[in-house]
Enzyme design. Structure first.
Site, PDB file in Angstrom:
ATOM      1  N   LYS A 137      29.653  42.391  61.258  1.00  0.00           N
ATOM      2  CA  LYS A 137      29.032  41.583  60.214  1.00  0.00           C
ATOM      3  C   LYS A 137      29.806  40.265  60.148  1.00  0.00           C
ATOM      4  CE  LYS A 137      29.901  40.506  56.081  1.00  0.00           C
ATOM      5  NZ  LYS A 137      29.392  39.135  56.003  1.00  0.00           N
ATOM      6  N   GLY A 183      39.984  38.311  56.412  1.00  0.00           N
ATOM      7  CA  GLY A 183      39.461  37.541  55.285  1.00  0.00           C
ATOM      8  C   GLY A 183      40.511  37.439  54.201  1.00  0.00           C
ATOM      9  N   SER A 184      40.061  37.276  52.979  1.00  0.00           N
ATOM     10  CA  SER A 184      40.993  37.072  51.874  1.00  0.00           C
ATOM     11  C   SER A 184      41.687  38.379  51.479  1.00  0.00           C
ATOM     12  CB  SER A 184      40.239  36.513  50.669  1.00  0.00           C
ATOM     13  OG  SER A 184      39.274  37.447  50.253  1.00  0.00           O
ATOM     14  N   VAL A 229      39.488  40.486  48.973  1.00  0.00           N
ATOM     15  CA  VAL A 229      38.445  41.343  49.566  1.00  0.00           C
ATOM     16  C   VAL A 229      39.098  42.431  50.427  1.00  0.00           C
ATOM     17  CG1 VAL A 229      36.429  41.399  51.083  1.00  0.00           C
ATOM     18  CG2 VAL A 229      36.689  39.526  49.454  1.00  0.00           C
ATOM     19  N   GLY A 230      40.173  42.076  51.101  1.00  0.00           N
ATOM     20  CA  GLY A 230      40.872  43.060  51.937  1.00  0.00           C
ATOM     21  C   GLY A 230      41.299  44.286  51.144  1.00  0.00           C
ATOM     22  N   GLU A 271      43.636  41.746  58.209  1.00  0.00           N
ATOM     23  CA  GLU A 271      44.329  40.463  58.415  1.00  0.00           C
ATOM     24  C   GLU A 271      43.894  39.547  57.287  1.00  0.00           C
ATOM     25  OE1 GLU A 271      46.594  39.857  60.512  1.00  0.00           O
ATOM     26  OE2 GLU A 271      46.376  41.627  61.774  1.00  0.00           O
ATOM     27  N   CYS A 303      44.221  30.506  58.359  1.00  0.00           N
ATOM     28  CA  CYS A 303      45.115  31.453  57.698  1.00  0.00           C
ATOM     29  C   CYS A 303      46.571  31.082  57.948  1.00  0.00           C
ATOM     30  CB  CYS A 303      44.836  32.860  58.187  1.00  0.00           C
ATOM     31  SG  CYS A 303      44.800  32.981  59.970  1.00  0.00           S
ATOM     32  N   GLU A 308      47.124  30.737  47.722  1.00  0.00           N
ATOM     33  CA  GLU A 308      46.453  30.203  48.906  1.00  0.00           C
ATOM     34  C   GLU A 308      45.306  29.312  48.463  1.00  0.00           C
ATOM     35  OE1 GLU A 308      43.977  32.791  51.407  1.00  0.00           O
ATOM     36  OE2 GLU A 308      44.968  31.940  53.159  1.00  0.00           O
TER      37      GLU A 308
END
Ligand code: NAD
Length: 497
Positions: free
Chosen positions: A177, A230-231, A234-235, A252, A286, A387
């Site tokens: 996705k 991703g962030s 969300v991780g 990651e 990142c 971040e």
């Protein structure tokens, strides 16, 4: 509806519409009047179809000899090379980063594909003596099955390839996705796979949102591995989603990367590094340099050199070869950047360069913001700690080397760090004591190469690494094999009289 090209999902080797019957538009962030493409707004049933195809394909793909799998990857790499310019130009249109960088993004996918193609003839295990007579011991890597990938928009083809190529060479199959801002690059990847004869179902693409597509993928019982980039926010949800079924989960996530500038640093070089690290990809890497900590004796000189360079950066549409920095990827990201600039000012940092949205003429059509520098940033300030993911650099100062190390480590993240110094002892000490997954000496915080492990410590990752041989550990499991050719029962750890 516009006449822009409609792209479909790629499931079981076929291009298919979502069962939802719905689509979404993707616009060029440098010129929002341009629709880059229309993509499927997929739902759980599309994910189910893709996972079913991947599970079926796994039955045969896992048995294809790894060197033969490698030959297909090798052809895919060759084809990506031929398509490099087209893929890169479309990538600039879909996410805004400048063409020189999107060429690099595509090249990274090419490099990773060649690298993993070669792994097809290695995938080494070990042989080792047995503690018993006439017994042979070895280890081998076995694939896991269907892997689900959820990827971000900032490296639209590189990151998918970091996951896909090691997964495929190990014998797994894949459902990906891509980020909603950048599905086209992954569609191009699927087109190349199709052209080069990757068997149907081995690689499947389902476009759509995190909640409608990402979540069902995470929760699907037939998916054995989730690899997410991703962030951190969300991780964390992805990790929780994988936990009940003990799905393997490779994360990651975010970064707050630092460049240390010592008083003996070559300042021109340090400035080159900070400009590239902070404003390359519009700060949306990142590994972007979001903090510089500078020795107090050189901070004024360093800062004035930085300001001059930042103010002269050419910002614009990344398809113009002379442009040095593109737009933010979308309205939300632009708003985030602008709001952090306000936070920085309110918290008492000194805004010394940039700080505004760029407007007028072509700028009005895109999400452009000036390269921005704050000085006098302290460790308590939010722009130091959080971040931002945009072209905003925070500069702080230190007086001793020990303080520099303490400040470098004063973050919840641990992806990348750099030191600029001519002192080999300090370089090695920092290399040892800064707790990150990636470290550079006299080079910026960005610039990873595919044959070295990639990933971070603390809230950047959960202990896995992408790229290099480390990636094989995510996409294979060790099997220990004992072959007893003694013809008698031998019992380990028992005195065999
Ligand atoms: P994001 O976390 O918003 O989204 C990443 C992906 O997750 C997207 O595909 C998104 O659709 C999906 N997603 C969102 N919510 C979801 C949910 N509830 N369930 C399942 N999937 C969901 O990140 P982004 O804005 O696309 O990318 C920027 C972030 O990625 C930054 O924090 C950056 O540091 C990080 N990043 C990390 C690395 C690394 O290797 N450490 C590399 C690139 C980017």
């Amino acid at each position: 509806m516009s006449d822009a090209k409609v792209y479909k999902n790629f499931i079981n080797g076929k291009w298919v519409k979502s069962v939802s019957g719905e689509t979404f538009e993707n616009r060029n962030p440098a010129d929002t009047s341009e629709i880059v493409g229309v993509f499927q707004k997929s739902v759980a049933d599309d994910v189910n179809a893709a996972v079913a195809a991947a599970a079926e394909a796994y039955k045969t793909w896992r048995l294809v000899p790894a060197p033969k799998r490698g030959e297909i990857l090798y052809r895919i790499a060759n084809r990506l090379l031929v398509q490099k310019e087209k893929i890169s130009r479309d990538m600039t249109r879909e996410m805004g980063k400048i063409i020189h960088e999107t060429r690099g993004d595509t090249q990274e996918a090419i490099d990773m594909t060649y690298y993993m193609a070669g792994e097809g003839r290695r995938l080494f295990g070990q042989t080792t003596p047995s503690e018993m007579m006439n017994k042979f011991n070895m280890t081998l890597r076995q694939p896991l099955g269907v892997c689900g990938f959820i990827t971000p928009w900032n490296f639209p083809i590189a990151i998918p390839s970091w996951k896909m190529m090691p997964a495929l060479i190990c014998g797994n199959t894949v459902v990906i996705k891509p980020a909603t801002d950048t599905p086209l690059s992954v569609i191009h990847l699927a087109e190349v796979c199709e052209e080069e004869g990757l068997p149907p179902g081995v690689f499947n693409v389902v476009t759509g949102s995190g909640s409608a597509v990402g979540s069902p993928l995470i929760n699907h019982k037939d998916v054995r591995v989730i690899s997410f980039t991703g962030s951190t926010e969300v991780g964390r949800k992805v990790s929780e989603g994988c936990a009940p079924s003990f799905k393997h989960c490779c994360l990651e996530m975010g970064g707050k990367n630092v460049q240390i500038v010592m008083d003996d640093a070559k300042l021109e070089l340090a400035v080159d590094g900070a400009i590239w690290g902070a404003f390359g990809t519009t700060g949306q890497r990142c590994t972007a340099t979001s903090r510089v900590i500078c020795h107090k004796d050189v901070v004024d000189k360093f800062t004035s050199m930085m300001i001059k360079r930042a103010e002269n950066l050419k910002v614009g549409n990344g398809l113009d070869e002379s442009v040095q920095m593109g737009p933010c990827v979308n309205q939300g990201q632009l708003d985030t950047v602008l709001s952090y600039i306000e936070v920085g000012k309110k918290d008492g940092a000194r805004l010394v360069a940039g700080g505004k949205r760029l407007t007028g003429g072509a700028y009005d059509k895109g999400y452009f913001v000036q390269p921005t520098i704050f000085t006098g940033v302290t460790q308590q300030m939010r722009i130091w700690r959080e971040e931002i993911f945009g072209p905003v650099l925070s500069v702080g100062t230190f007086d001793t080397f020990e303080k520099a190390i303490e400040m470098a480590n004063d973050t919840s993240y641990g992806l990348s760090a750099a030191i600029y110094t001519q002192d080999v002892n300090k370089a090695y000490t920092a290399m040892r004591d800064v707790y990150t997954g990636i470290f550079y000496v006299n080079a910026p915080t960005i610039g990873a190469e595919t044959h070295l492990p990639f990933g971070g410590t603390k809230e950047t990752g959960n202990g896995h690494r992408e790229a290099a041989m480390a990636a094989l550990d995510v996409f294979s499991e060790w099997k220990s094999v004992y072959v007893d050719f003694s013809g008698a029962l031998q019992r380990a750890q028992i005195d065999n009289a």
